[in-house]
Design an enzyme around this catalytic site. Structure first.
Site, mmCIF file in Angstrom:
data_model
loop_
_atom_site.group_PDB
_atom_site.id
_atom_site.type_symbol
_atom_site.label_atom_id
_atom_site.label_comp_id
_atom_site.label_asym_id
_atom_site.label_seq_id
_atom_site.Cartn_x
_atom_site.Cartn_y
_atom_site.Cartn_z
ATOM 1 N N ASP A 1 0.844 -1.199 0.000
ATOM 2 C CA ASP A 1 0.000 0.000 0.000
ATOM 3 C C ASP A 1 0.875 1.242 0.000
ATOM 4 O O ASP A 1 2.029 1.203 0.445
ATOM 5 C CB ASP A 1 -0.878 0.031 1.256
ATOM 6 C CG ASP A 1 -1.854 -1.134 1.293
ATOM 7 O OD1 ASP A 1 -2.144 -1.703 0.226
ATOM 8 O OD2 ASP A 1 -2.320 -1.466 2.396
HETATM 9 N N1 URA Z 1 -1.236 -5.849 3.947
HETATM 10 C C1 URA Z 1 -1.726 -4.590 3.950
HETATM 11 O O1 URA Z 1 -2.765 -4.328 4.543
HETATM 12 N N2 URA Z 1 -1.051 -3.668 3.278
HETATM 13 C C2 URA Z 1 0.122 -3.905 2.632
HETATM 14 O O2 URA Z 1 0.707 -2.989 2.064
HETATM 15 C C3 URA Z 1 0.612 -5.210 2.660
HETATM 16 C C4 URA Z 1 -0.086 -6.171 3.326
#
Ligand code: URA
Length: 251
Positions: A107
């Site tokens: 993310d």
């Molecule tokens: N899980 C999440 O919620 N975000 C990420 O970036 C990776 C795994």
């Protein structure tokens, strides 16, 4: 038989300029192959086995490039984005010519380990849902994480869309109003870690990926920087691919 390619294409791929710039270097007698000055920039060479020298510098030929990056907050793990900076924008100039892409996604606000490569097979192996390559995250959680969360994660968590995750290994580093944890998951659903905690009524305040398979993030890498992986690290990643059978996940 050795695989050959055009010298100008090879050098251009390794960032030595356009084909016409390389032609000019050849005209100036600045390029040598196995110690011999090159006369034709279109000559074929076997880059695995010969020594190519440009202006006295020996070409460090690699079939594929593998970088480890420590992704900062605010950067998208994609090759292009109309609005935000991407991991490709963070690459040093010397790696720009290789068409590198990130292996999997984090993310925008997640930090940590991103592998950048142009080796599609490796990426496919690491990302294949059937292989269950593990990913380990460090997180700061708004809420008190307890043994009952460890048990629930070990069972698998039902997410907001009804999907039940594979068993995951949760370890509590500290607990209280805020808790610090490490979590190992074996798949990569959208926002998976955040959604797993949401399903238990808690919120992820900070998330960082620290491992993929058996490959660990080099903690000396500053946020936003990257380096080439060592041959050992590349092997570790390649050998991480076939993962343990289900049921062995949380041992
Ligand atoms: N899980 C999440 O919620 N975000 C990420 O970036 C990776 C795994």
């Amino acid at each position: 038989m050795a695989v050959t390619q055009r010298l100008d294409k090879l050098l251009s791929n390794f960032g030595f300029g356009t084909r016409s710039e390389i032609k000019r270097l050849v005209k100036q007698g600045l390029i040598k192959v196995d110690g011999e000055t090159v006369k034709d920039s279109g000559m074929h060479v076997a880059p695995q086995s010969c020594t190519v020298e440009v202006e006295g510098k020996i070409l460090n030929y690699r079939e594929f490039i593998y970088l480890m990056m420590n992704k900062p907050d605010g950067v998208i793990s994609a090759t292009w984005d109309g609005k935000h900076k991407t991991v490709v924008d963070l690459l040093p100039e010397e790696f720009r010519c290789f068409d590198l892409f990130p292996v999997g996604r984090l993310d925008i606000d997640t930090e940590g380990l991103v592998i950048m490569t142009n080796d599609g097979r490796l990426a496919h192996g690491v990302l294949s849902p059937r292989k269950h390559v593990s990913k380990k995250y460090y997180a700061l959680i708004d809420g008190n994480v307890t043994q009952s969360d460890i048990d629930a994660f070990a069972e698998g968590i039902t997410l907001d869309d009804g999907y039940k995750t594979l068993p995951a290994r949760l370890e509590i580093l500290s607990s209280g109003e805020n808790s610090e944890i490490e979590l190992v998951i074996y798949e990569g659903k959208f926002h998976q870690v955040k959604r797993m905690f949401e399903a238990t009524g808690k919120k992820v305040k900070f998330l960082k990926r620290v491992e993929m398979g058996d490959l660990k993030l080099d903690e000396s890498l500053e946020l936003g920087s990257c380096r080439e992986m060592t041959p050992d690290e590349i092997n570790i990643l390649k050998n991480s691919q076939p993962r343990a059978a289900e049921g062995e996940f949380i041992k």
